[in-house]
Design an enzyme around this catalytic site. Sequence first.
Site, PDB file in Angstrom:
ATOM      1  N   LYS A  26       0.829  -1.324  -0.114  1.00 35.68           N
ATOM      2  CA  LYS A  26       0.112   0.148   0.000  1.00 35.68           C
ATOM      3  C   LYS A  26       0.855   1.365  -0.053  1.00 35.68           C
ATOM      4  O   LYS A  26       0.661   2.083  -0.913  1.00 35.68           O
ATOM      5  CB  LYS A  26      -0.994   0.011   1.329  1.00 35.68           C
ATOM      6  CG  LYS A  26      -1.934   1.209   1.184  1.00 35.68           C
ATOM      7  CD  LYS A  26      -2.503   1.391   2.738  1.00 35.68           C
ATOM      8  CE  LYS A  26      -1.525   1.976   3.690  1.00 35.68           C
ATOM      9  NZ  LYS A  26      -2.387   2.534   4.823  1.00 35.68           N
ATOM     10  N   ASP A  74      -6.344   0.834   0.910  1.00 35.70           N
ATOM     11  CA  ASP A  74      -6.537   1.500   2.588  1.00 35.70           C
ATOM     12  C   ASP A  74      -7.654   0.845   3.119  1.00 35.70           C
ATOM     13  O   ASP A  74      -8.599   0.100   2.229  1.00 35.70           O
ATOM     14  CB  ASP A  74      -6.237   2.621   2.902  1.00 35.70           C
ATOM     15  CG  ASP A  74      -7.214   3.537   2.230  1.00 35.70           C
ATOM     16  OD1 ASP A  74      -8.283   3.091   1.577  1.00 35.70           O
ATOM     17  OD2 ASP A  74      -7.354   4.677   2.569  1.00 35.70           O
TER      18      ASP A  74
END
Length: 381
Positions: free
Chosen positions: A249, A267
């Site tokens: 991420k 997320d």
Amino acid sequence: MSAERDSAVGEQGSDGGRKTAGAARTAAAGTGASAASAKKAAPSKKAAARKPAAAKKAAAEKTPGATKPAAKKAPAAKKAAPAKKASSAPLKKAPAPRKQVVAPKKATASVPAAPAKTVAAHPQGESRTALVRRARRINRELAEVYPYAHPELDFENPFQLVVATVLSAQTTDLRVNQTTPALFAKYPTPEDLAVANPEEVEEILRPTGFFRAKTKSVIGLSKALVEQFGGEVPGRLEDLVKLPGVGRKTAFVVLGNAFGRPGITVDTHFQRLVRRWKWTDETDPDKIEAAVGALFPKSDWTDLSHHVIWHGRRICHARKPACGACPIAPLCPAYGEGETDPEKAKKLLKYEKAGQPGQRLRPPQAYLDAGGRAAPPLGAG
């Protein structure tokens, strides 16, 4: 038919009993009547009641066997009565099954009407082609709602972005943006942060939460940058994920926003919304990334991430989404999970959609031109 015959025999026996009673008395006084003539004289109790006292005594002197035929006939008569009731019972219960058959038909007829009340089309049975079209249309709609969407972390270079992204774990971008100015003012380069005193760094990072672990990560990744990459942030995914505290991420945030290389940022907001929209049922971030990435061209990945995350922060909240104020409600299978009243839904909006400050202290000019407001610095009330 047997019951009717038994009753007919009983009536003849009562008439004949008057004629045979005298003969029975004569036979008893003279020669002793036979048992058969005595049994014929006994069946009717009504005939005995009509006779004088002498006839009652004579009936009383009869053998016990004389009363047995009456006892046998009585149960036969009682058994006959239930037979008539049993024959009529099915006729009374016949209407009941008809009602039971009709009720399920009405119930099943009303079931299909429920989905017609929902605003959004349900994706059950949705083809792959229809899913791709719906997903891309949602992204186009969100692009019109958030034309100024951008990473909500303040940064001036790749180093600041990778550090800020690591610090954003388990806290808000706003809190990170209020904290990093002091950090980068004291440690502007990887070389500076690599040799920093951990206790001093912890004190600066305390407002972000989990400050000890985050201090270890940012000092560790600074050392790795100095030792392995000459103090420069690498521009490849396989290199970024080797840095302490950096996962896929964080790596995609850096690649997409510091190097212009497409990537999907999965997320918590992104995960929640793509499942609500039925783009995928996966729960693992890597599998979500792969499933969603397959629905869009690679060139759309970075902006798609911004659109989805911005929508999750401002309208499609985790606990109570503002469905009544959602611009993509007709495309959302989860419409109705939140507040559907437009006036009440407006009160749930956040950040610039509610006329409130955003998360960046130094947002892009396009955001400010669209009516966005910069966030206040740390401790500004």
